[in-house]
Motif scaffolding. Structure first.
Motif, short mmCIF file in Angstrom:
data_model
loop_
_atom_site.label_atom_id
_atom_site.label_comp_id
_atom_site.label_asym_id
_atom_site.label_seq_id
_atom_site.Cartn_x
_atom_site.Cartn_y
_atom_site.Cartn_z
N TYR A 1 -32.99 -8.12 30.60
CA TYR A 1 -32.93 -8.58 31.98
C TYR A 1 -34.29 -8.35 32.63
O TYR A 1 -34.94 -7.33 32.39
CB TYR A 1 -31.85 -7.82 32.77
N GLU A 2 -34.71 -9.31 33.45
CA GLU A 2 -36.02 -9.22 34.08
C GLU A 2 -35.91 -9.51 35.56
O GLU A 2 -35.13 -10.37 35.98
CB GLU A 2 -36.98 -10.22 33.42
N GLY A 3 -36.68 -8.78 36.34
CA GLY A 3 -36.64 -9.01 37.78
C GLY A 3 -37.75 -8.26 38.49
O GLY A 3 -38.55 -7.56 37.86
N TYR A 4 -37.76 -8.39 39.79
CA TYR A 4 -38.75 -7.69 40.61
C TYR A 4 -38.05 -6.65 41.48
O TYR A 4 -37.04 -6.94 42.12
CB TYR A 4 -39.51 -8.66 41.50
N GLY A 5 -38.61 -5.45 41.47
CA GLY A 5 -38.15 -4.43 42.38
C GLY A 5 -38.86 -4.61 43.71
O GLY A 5 -39.58 -5.59 43.92
N PRO A 6 -38.65 -3.68 44.64
CA PRO A 6 -39.38 -3.78 45.90
C PRO A 6 -40.88 -3.66 45.68
O PRO A 6 -41.33 -3.12 44.66
CB PRO A 6 -38.83 -2.59 46.71
N PHE A 7 -41.65 -4.21 46.62
CA PHE A 7 -43.12 -4.13 46.62
C PHE A 7 -43.74 -4.89 45.45
O PHE A 7 -44.86 -4.60 45.02
CB PHE A 7 -43.59 -2.66 46.62
N GLY A 8 -42.99 -5.86 44.90
CA GLY A 8 -43.53 -6.74 43.87
C GLY A 8 -43.72 -6.09 42.51
O GLY A 8 -44.47 -6.62 41.68
N ILE A 9 -43.01 -5.00 42.24
CA ILE A 9 -43.12 -4.34 40.94
C ILE A 9 -42.21 -5.05 39.93
O ILE A 9 -41.01 -5.22 40.16
CB ILE A 9 -42.74 -2.85 41.03
N ALA A 10 -42.80 -5.46 38.81
CA ALA A 10 -42.03 -6.15 37.76
C ALA A 10 -41.27 -5.13 36.93
O ALA A 10 -41.82 -4.08 36.56
CB ALA A 10 -42.99 -6.94 36.87
N THR B 1 -22.38 -5.74 32.46
CA THR B 1 -23.75 -5.23 32.50
C THR B 1 -24.63 -6.03 33.45
O THR B 1 -25.38 -5.45 34.24
CB THR B 1 -24.36 -5.23 31.09
N VAL B 2 -24.55 -7.35 33.39
CA VAL B 2 -25.40 -8.17 34.28
C VAL B 2 -25.00 -7.96 35.73
O VAL B 2 -25.87 -7.96 36.63
CB VAL B 2 -25.34 -9.66 33.89
N ALA B 3 -23.71 -7.74 36.00
CA ALA B 3 -23.27 -7.48 37.37
C ALA B 3 -23.86 -6.17 37.87
O ALA B 3 -24.31 -6.07 39.03
CB ALA B 3 -21.74 -7.44 37.44
N ASN B 4 -23.86 -5.15 37.00
CA ASN B 4 -24.42 -3.86 37.39
C ASN B 4 -25.92 -3.96 37.63
O ASN B 4 -26.43 -3.46 38.64
CB ASN B 4 -24.14 -2.82 36.30
N VAL B 5 -26.62 -4.60 36.70
CA VAL B 5 -28.08 -4.72 36.83
C VAL B 5 -28.44 -5.49 38.11
O VAL B 5 -29.34 -5.10 38.85
CB VAL B 5 -28.68 -5.42 35.59
N ARG B 6 -27.72 -6.58 38.37
CA ARG B 6 -27.99 -7.36 39.58
C ARG B 6 -27.75 -6.53 40.84
O ARG B 6 -28.53 -6.59 41.80
CB ARG B 6 -27.11 -8.62 39.61
N SER B 7 -26.69 -5.73 40.82
CA SER B 7 -26.37 -4.93 42.00
C SER B 7 -27.43 -3.86 42.25
O SER B 7 -27.77 -3.57 43.40
CB SER B 7 -24.99 -4.27 41.86
N TYR B 8 -27.98 -3.29 41.18
CA TYR B 8 -29.04 -2.28 41.35
C TYR B 8 -30.27 -2.92 42.01
O TYR B 8 -30.86 -2.35 42.92
CB TYR B 8 -29.45 -1.68 40.01
N PHE B 9 -30.65 -4.09 41.50
CA PHE B 9 -31.79 -4.80 42.10
C PHE B 9 -31.51 -5.09 43.58
O PHE B 9 -32.34 -4.79 44.45
CB PHE B 9 -32.04 -6.12 41.36
N ASN B 10 -30.36 -5.67 43.86
CA ASN B 10 -30.05 -6.10 45.23
C ASN B 10 -30.00 -4.93 46.21
O ASN B 10 -30.51 -5.01 47.33
CB ASN B 10 -28.72 -6.85 45.26
N LYS B 11 -29.37 -3.83 45.79
CA LYS B 11 -29.19 -2.68 46.69
C LYS B 11 -30.50 -1.95 46.97
O LYS B 11 -30.59 -1.16 47.92
CB LYS B 11 -28.17 -1.72 46.11
N HIS B 12 -31.51 -2.19 46.14
CA HIS B 12 -32.77 -1.47 46.32
C HIS B 12 -33.93 -2.41 46.66
O HIS B 12 -35.10 -2.10 46.42
CB HIS B 12 -33.09 -0.66 45.06
#
Length: 245
Positions: free
Chosen positions: A84-93, A106-117
């Protein structure tokens, strides 16, 4: 020292700090390898090096044997390796490697971590251009082999960096860290085994091309997100391009 070595050194203590997490991660890799290539390490090169990884991490022998046996059981979980790939806050890959028997969960969990932070999950392959995918071997040096000679020999196998390093839970083993192309893993392993090198560990790493500076406040926020990934039982590895403090 090279970029790959410095990046790996900076994140090693965090990654290997939790022994139970380490055993879970290696155990899953062993089960996947045994299911794919058979339970006999003599005929399964991938399993052979994973067992060396387990030894370097002081993983109990019976735990290793259970992980191998699990691959042959009829009701064993069928793990799939997913990135899974995405960007965290402040443009960190951020790249998250998982081994899961339920991708929906798993994808639901990973997406929720990204979204909540304050981040967002991207599409697979969207961050590939920001990282080099490397094969990383740690081997015990041989008294009759010069480092420069070994580097020249291994260029043909896609190796681009060799550094002196340490291995083991307490960094008690003096080793050579060999970095090579991801697709050359099997060829590098064969060369090392055929030439009598003792492989202490072998794995894959994602090395960022460039590291991004962040403030202490931003780092604290990012660390909370990274910890959520690390705590998830389906997650095997987490890589990012944030510069370590």
């Amino acid at each position: 020292m090279g970029r790959a070595f410095e990046y790996r050194k900076a994140r090693k203590l965090k990654r290997w700090g939790n022994m139970s997490r380490t055993f879970t991660r290696i155990g899953k890799e062993i089960t996947i390898a045994a299911k794919a290539g058979g339970p006999d390490p003599d005929t399964n090169p991938r399993l052979r090096v994973l067992m060396q990884n387990a030894k370097a991490a002081n993983m109990p022998k019976d735990t290793v044997e259970r992980a191998i046996k699990k691959a042959t059981e009829k009701d064993a979980s069928d793990y799939k390796e997913i990135v899974y790939e995405g960007y965290g806050p402040f443009g960190i890959a951020i790249v998250v490697e998982a081994a899961t028997d339920n991708n929906t969960r798993t994808v639901a969990n990973v997406r929720s971590y990204f979204n909540k932070h304050g981040g967002n999950l991207g599409t697979q392959g969207s961050l590939a251009f920001l990282f080099d995918h490397k094969s990383v071997f740690k081997v015990k040096p041989k008294a009759d082999v010069e480092l420069e000679d070994l580097e020249l020999e291994l260029i043909d196998y896609g190796v681009d960096e060799i550094e002196q390093d340490t291995a083991g839970e307490e960094d008690e083993i003096e080793v050579l860290a060999i970095y090579g192309a991801f697709e050359e893993f099997a060829n590098i392993q064969k060369y090392l085994e055929d030439n009598g090198f003792e492989i202490v560990s072998a794995e894959f790493e994602r090395i960022p091309h460039e590291l991004k500076e962040v403030t202490e406040e931003q780092r604290a926020s990012l660390e909370k997100l990274l910890e959520k990934f690390e705590e998830d039982e389906d997650v095997q590895n987490v890589y990012h391009n944030m510069k370590e403090d």
